[in-house]
Design an enzyme around this catalytic site. Structure first.
Site, short mmCIF file in Angstrom:
data_model
loop_
_atom_site.label_atom_id
_atom_site.label_comp_id
_atom_site.label_asym_id
_atom_site.label_seq_id
_atom_site.Cartn_x
_atom_site.Cartn_y
_atom_site.Cartn_z
N ASN A 1 30.84 -11.75 -41.50
CA ASN A 1 31.25 -12.09 -42.88
C ASN A 1 29.99 -12.56 -43.60
OD1 ASN A 1 32.30 -13.11 -45.22
ND2 ASN A 1 33.42 -14.80 -44.26
N LYS B 1 29.59 -13.28 -46.63
CA LYS B 1 29.88 -14.20 -47.75
C LYS B 1 29.04 -13.81 -48.98
CE LYS B 1 31.03 -17.70 -44.41
NZ LYS B 1 31.32 -19.09 -44.13
N HIS C 1 40.85 -16.33 -45.69
CA HIS C 1 39.71 -17.11 -45.20
C HIS C 1 39.86 -18.55 -45.75
CE1 HIS C 1 35.65 -18.58 -44.62
NE2 HIS C 1 35.49 -17.61 -43.73
N GLU D 1 37.81 -20.52 -46.96
CA GLU D 1 37.10 -20.76 -48.23
C GLU D 1 37.96 -20.28 -49.40
OE1 GLU D 1 33.32 -19.00 -47.19
OE2 GLU D 1 33.03 -20.60 -45.72
N GLU E 1 40.27 -19.61 -37.12
CA GLU E 1 39.03 -20.22 -37.61
C GLU E 1 39.29 -21.69 -37.96
OE1 GLU E 1 36.06 -17.15 -39.12
OE2 GLU E 1 37.29 -17.75 -40.80
N GLY F 1 30.73 -22.91 -40.62
CA GLY F 1 29.48 -23.23 -41.31
C GLY F 1 28.98 -24.64 -41.04
N SER G 1 31.14 -21.07 -36.44
CA SER G 1 29.81 -21.33 -35.86
C SER G 1 29.57 -20.58 -34.55
CB SER G 1 29.59 -22.83 -35.69
OG SER G 1 29.64 -23.48 -36.96
C1 PEP Z 1 33.30 -17.49 -41.37
O1 PEP Z 1 32.84 -17.52 -42.50
O2 PEP Z 1 34.33 -16.87 -41.15
C2 PEP Z 1 32.60 -18.23 -40.32
C3 PEP Z 1 33.17 -18.31 -39.16
O3 PEP Z 1 31.38 -18.79 -40.65
P1 PEP Z 1 30.30 -19.43 -39.62
O4 PEP Z 1 30.16 -18.48 -38.47
O5 PEP Z 1 29.05 -19.58 -40.41
O6 PEP Z 1 30.88 -20.73 -39.16
#
Ligand code: PEP
Length: 251
Positions: A9, A11, A96, A98, A168, A174, A213
């Site tokens: 992803n 972003k 997601h 976010e 997630e 992040g 992460s």
């Molecule tokens: C994501 O944006 O779905 C995500 C898991 O980000 P990160 O790997 O940076 O934690």
């Protein structure tokens, strides 16, 4: 046997030149992987057409990070599922954290987006996950099952035959904090068992990705868990070598 899937992803990152280069670097390294692992990346809307034209094969599938629930209309600034499908995209991320947290998307809206993606013959990647407060209050399972149930109620269990789930935990996205393999496996198992109450076949076949992460330093252990079928990778998918190393953990 579920084929492992790793999705990046991207972003809101990268210039046109940078994302072209990133995809090209990933494509040249993807030859190091066997066909046992499926891989994809989700660039911003504005980069999709360019990457579709620039890519040298469909070994790395392309997806979108969001979509509007309606097929067309007066929705300034939005992009519909038929528009994305026109570019041959394989999947679309819906729900997601976010989008849920920053843009206030409700479970109901996310279920409408999920249905819209499938209507356009693409695969929704439905994200569910709890916040730190919810985890600390012991509400993790209740939260992720509520997020899942709204979509099952709206789309039907059969819809999960052509979809991907992603667990997630919001506190791990992040932040550099990863759920331990055991913590992640526990939630993945709960999600699969929940689906199995309505359809053991679909539950056995659906891929449940872990996101939060993920990096090459933790991907081996995460992907070795029985119910973790790959990863949704944010930050670490912005470096070709690191992303392909993560994919190797799934190979
Ligand atoms: C994501 O944006 O779905 C995500 C898991 O980000 P990160 O790997 O940076 O934690």
């Amino acid at each position: 046997m579920r084929r492992k899937l790793i999705v990046g992803n991207w972003k809101m990152h990268g210039s046109q030149q940078q994302v072209r280069q990133l995809l090209q670097d990933m494509e040249s390294k993807a030859g190091e992987l066997s066909e046992d692992v499926e891989i994809g990346v989700c660039p911003t809307y504005v980069h999709i057409a360019d990457l579709v034209a620039a890519r040298s094969s469909d070994r790395i599938m392309l997806g979108a990070q969001n979509v509007h629930a309606e097929p067309e209309g007066a929705f300034t600034g939005e992009v519909s599922a038929p528009m994305l499908a026109d570019y041959g995209l394989h999947f679309v991320i819906v729900g997601h954290s976010e989008r849920r947290e920053i843009f206030g998307e409700s479970d109901q809206l996310i279920s409408e987006k999920f249905i819209a993606v499938q209507k356009s013959k693409m695969v929704p990647i439905l994200c569910v996950g709890e916040t730190l407060l919810q985890r600390e209050a012991g509400e993790t399972e209740e939260v992720v099952l509520r997020q899942l149930d709204v979509v099952i109620d709206a789309a039907g269990i059969e819809a999960f035959a052509d979809s991907v789930l992603a667990y997630e935990p919001v506190w791990a996205i992040g932040t550099g904090k990863t759920a331990s393999p055991e913590q992640a496996q526990q939630v993945h198992k709960v999600l699969r068992e929940h689906l199995a109450k309505q359809s053991p076949d679909i539950a056995g076949a659906v891929r449940i990705l872990y996101g939060g992460s993920v990096k090459s330093a933790n991907s081996d252990e995460l992907f070795a868990q029985a119910d973790i079928d790959g990863g949704l990778v944010g930050g670490a998918s912005l470096q070709a070598e690191e992303f392909i190393s993560i994919c190797k953990s799934a190979d």
